[in-house]
Design a protein around this motif. Sequence first.
Motif, short mmCIF file in Angstrom:
data_model
loop_
_atom_site.label_atom_id
_atom_site.label_comp_id
_atom_site.label_asym_id
_atom_site.label_seq_id
_atom_site.Cartn_x
_atom_site.Cartn_y
_atom_site.Cartn_z
N VAL A 24 -52.37 -10.53 -111.99
CA VAL A 24 -53.58 -10.75 -112.79
C VAL A 24 -54.45 -11.84 -112.18
N LEU A 25 -55.74 -11.77 -112.55
CA LEU A 25 -56.67 -12.87 -112.26
C LEU A 25 -56.67 -13.72 -113.52
N ARG A 26 -56.17 -14.93 -113.41
CA ARG A 26 -56.06 -15.81 -114.58
C ARG A 26 -57.28 -16.74 -114.66
N ILE A 27 -58.00 -16.65 -115.75
CA ILE A 27 -59.21 -17.46 -115.97
C ILE A 27 -58.85 -18.64 -116.85
N GLY A 28 -59.31 -19.82 -116.46
CA GLY A 28 -59.15 -21.01 -117.28
C GLY A 28 -60.51 -21.56 -117.67
N HIS A 29 -60.71 -21.79 -118.97
CA HIS A 29 -62.02 -22.29 -119.42
C HIS A 29 -61.88 -22.87 -120.83
N ALA A 30 -62.44 -24.04 -121.04
CA ALA A 30 -62.44 -24.70 -122.34
C ALA A 30 -61.02 -24.79 -122.92
N ARG A 31 -60.06 -25.15 -122.06
CA ARG A 31 -58.66 -25.36 -122.44
C ARG A 31 -57.97 -24.07 -122.90
N LYS A 32 -58.53 -22.94 -122.50
CA LYS A 32 -57.92 -21.65 -122.84
C LYS A 32 -57.77 -20.83 -121.57
N ASP A 79 -69.27 -20.32 -109.31
CA ASP A 79 -69.89 -21.54 -108.78
C ASP A 79 -71.41 -21.47 -108.93
N GLU A 80 -71.99 -20.30 -108.67
CA GLU A 80 -73.45 -20.14 -108.76
C GLU A 80 -73.95 -20.19 -110.21
N HIS A 81 -73.10 -19.83 -111.16
CA HIS A 81 -73.51 -19.78 -112.56
C HIS A 81 -72.81 -20.84 -113.41
N ALA A 82 -72.32 -21.87 -112.77
CA ALA A 82 -71.54 -22.90 -113.47
C ALA A 82 -72.31 -23.54 -114.63
N SER A 83 -73.62 -23.76 -114.41
CA SER A 83 -74.41 -24.43 -115.45
C SER A 83 -74.54 -23.58 -116.72
N GLU A 84 -74.48 -22.25 -116.58
CA GLU A 84 -74.53 -21.36 -117.74
C GLU A 84 -73.15 -21.20 -118.37
N ILE A 85 -72.16 -21.00 -117.50
CA ILE A 85 -70.80 -20.69 -117.95
C ILE A 85 -70.22 -21.80 -118.82
N LYS A 86 -70.60 -23.04 -118.55
CA LYS A 86 -70.00 -24.15 -119.29
C LYS A 86 -70.29 -24.08 -120.79
N TYR A 87 -71.32 -23.32 -121.18
CA TYR A 87 -71.66 -23.18 -122.59
C TYR A 87 -71.05 -21.92 -123.22
N TRP A 88 -70.41 -21.10 -122.40
CA TRP A 88 -69.87 -19.84 -122.90
C TRP A 88 -68.48 -20.04 -123.53
N GLU A 89 -68.12 -19.09 -124.40
CA GLU A 89 -66.74 -19.00 -124.86
C GLU A 89 -65.97 -18.21 -123.81
N ILE A 90 -64.67 -18.42 -123.74
CA ILE A 90 -63.87 -17.74 -122.72
C ILE A 90 -63.89 -16.22 -122.88
N LYS A 91 -64.06 -15.76 -124.13
CA LYS A 91 -64.13 -14.32 -124.37
C LYS A 91 -65.32 -13.71 -123.63
N LYS A 92 -66.46 -14.39 -123.67
CA LYS A 92 -67.65 -13.90 -122.98
C LYS A 92 -67.46 -13.96 -121.47
N LEU A 93 -66.86 -15.05 -120.97
CA LEU A 93 -66.63 -15.18 -119.53
C LEU A 93 -65.74 -14.04 -119.02
N LYS A 94 -64.67 -13.77 -119.75
CA LYS A 94 -63.77 -12.69 -119.35
C LYS A 94 -64.50 -11.34 -119.34
N SER A 95 -65.27 -11.10 -120.39
CA SER A 95 -66.00 -9.84 -120.50
C SER A 95 -66.98 -9.64 -119.34
N GLU A 96 -67.69 -10.73 -118.97
CA GLU A 96 -68.65 -10.64 -117.88
C GLU A 96 -67.95 -10.34 -116.55
#
Length: 441
Positions: A24-32, A79-96
Amino acid sequence: MATIKISFDKRADHTTKDKKFPLVLRIGHARKTRDIPFNLHLKENQYDFTTGKVTGILNAVRHTKRIRKIYSDVDLWMDEHASEIKYWEIKKLKSEIEEIFFKKSPARSILSHGAVYLNRLRLEERFSTASSYEDALKALIKFRKNLKGQDDTAPIKTLYRTEDKKLKVLEDLKELDMEIKAMDYAFLKDFKAYMSNRYKSRNTPAIHLRSLQAIMNDAGKTYSDLRDHKPLSSIKKQSHENAPEPLSLEDIMAIRNLELKPQTPIWHTRNYLLFMFNNMGMNHYDMATIKRYQFEDNRIKYYRKKTHYEGDYFSVLQNEEALRIIGFYLNGQEPKEYLFPIIPADTTPDRLYKVNNGKVKIFNKYAKRIADLADIEKKITTYTLRDTWTNIGLDMGIDIRKISSGLGHSSVQVTEKHYGKSVSEKILDEINAKITKVQSP
């Protein structure tokens, strides 16, 4: 900061009998963390985490290239979208990431997005609109039952359960849910035909289709992949012109003159009927939810519930009859208590609309008795008073723009649409009378 890494999903229920694990590709974001599978099961010695190399399986080189490319592309994109991603929930990041890099079409079901939309309406306290939209979804589920050969006659109490203050689709209805993209022109035309055959009111199919379109339009604005999916845009959803049967002033007088025993249900119903008439055909819901503090300086001040979010505010000076009726119910209420004893004090905001619907049925039952006692052959309902106030105003020659304002319509065109026949007849009668008037010699 969001992170990614390649890992094995070693949960027991994801492990095969021969001890292979999903890569799997494991995503880490906002402590999740969330995992996106590569659809590849490997033994621990078949993947080198240092080199990213897959070995010991068919097409190992191709799998290695694919995994390395996805990892590299996702890492660069994050890396290119870091400024946007920091405001996202992890559910949205995974979906994208799933949609862009794994070419996975996201699940966009009508009941699931319906829950999102209804939650928003409930937060805005637009409970009547939420109830109307859920009714449209219930009709859709009954149609789905019909297509599957299931019983579609039983009433559906609700489609959702509440969890963490949000609506969730009931488990036993998930099999009847469907992807929004699967709702094409042919399916929706069949749905319209089904409703036309099922409902007595000719306007019900159009109302449900417009409600469904509102939910689908919102989904289109929310998800880019649904932006151009508009199968309802070419299906007619016109409403049929109202055929109001308003009371005359003589009918109103007959109702006023009835001898009714005080403090009985029919006596209360007459009071409410006359109060609504004296307040520009006020809606029953608006009357039922008036609080004591809204009666001040002989005025009733309120926002029309149906369009309160548009700022439809009214301050109506009460005439002698309305003040007398209000006087029957003034008993030292607290400012935030209801003025009229219609809605139970402990009714929660989300139940107001349904409780009022029950009270409307009681009103209509006693209104029928009132009509019989007053020798009125017309059917009296809560809507009759609004039509009556409008019709009497038009008969008196009051400017339709003033009538429209009193009704709370957004424009004169809305008034003409609802009362088109009455307006047209009166205008034509006036013109004809002027043209054909016999002049004295």
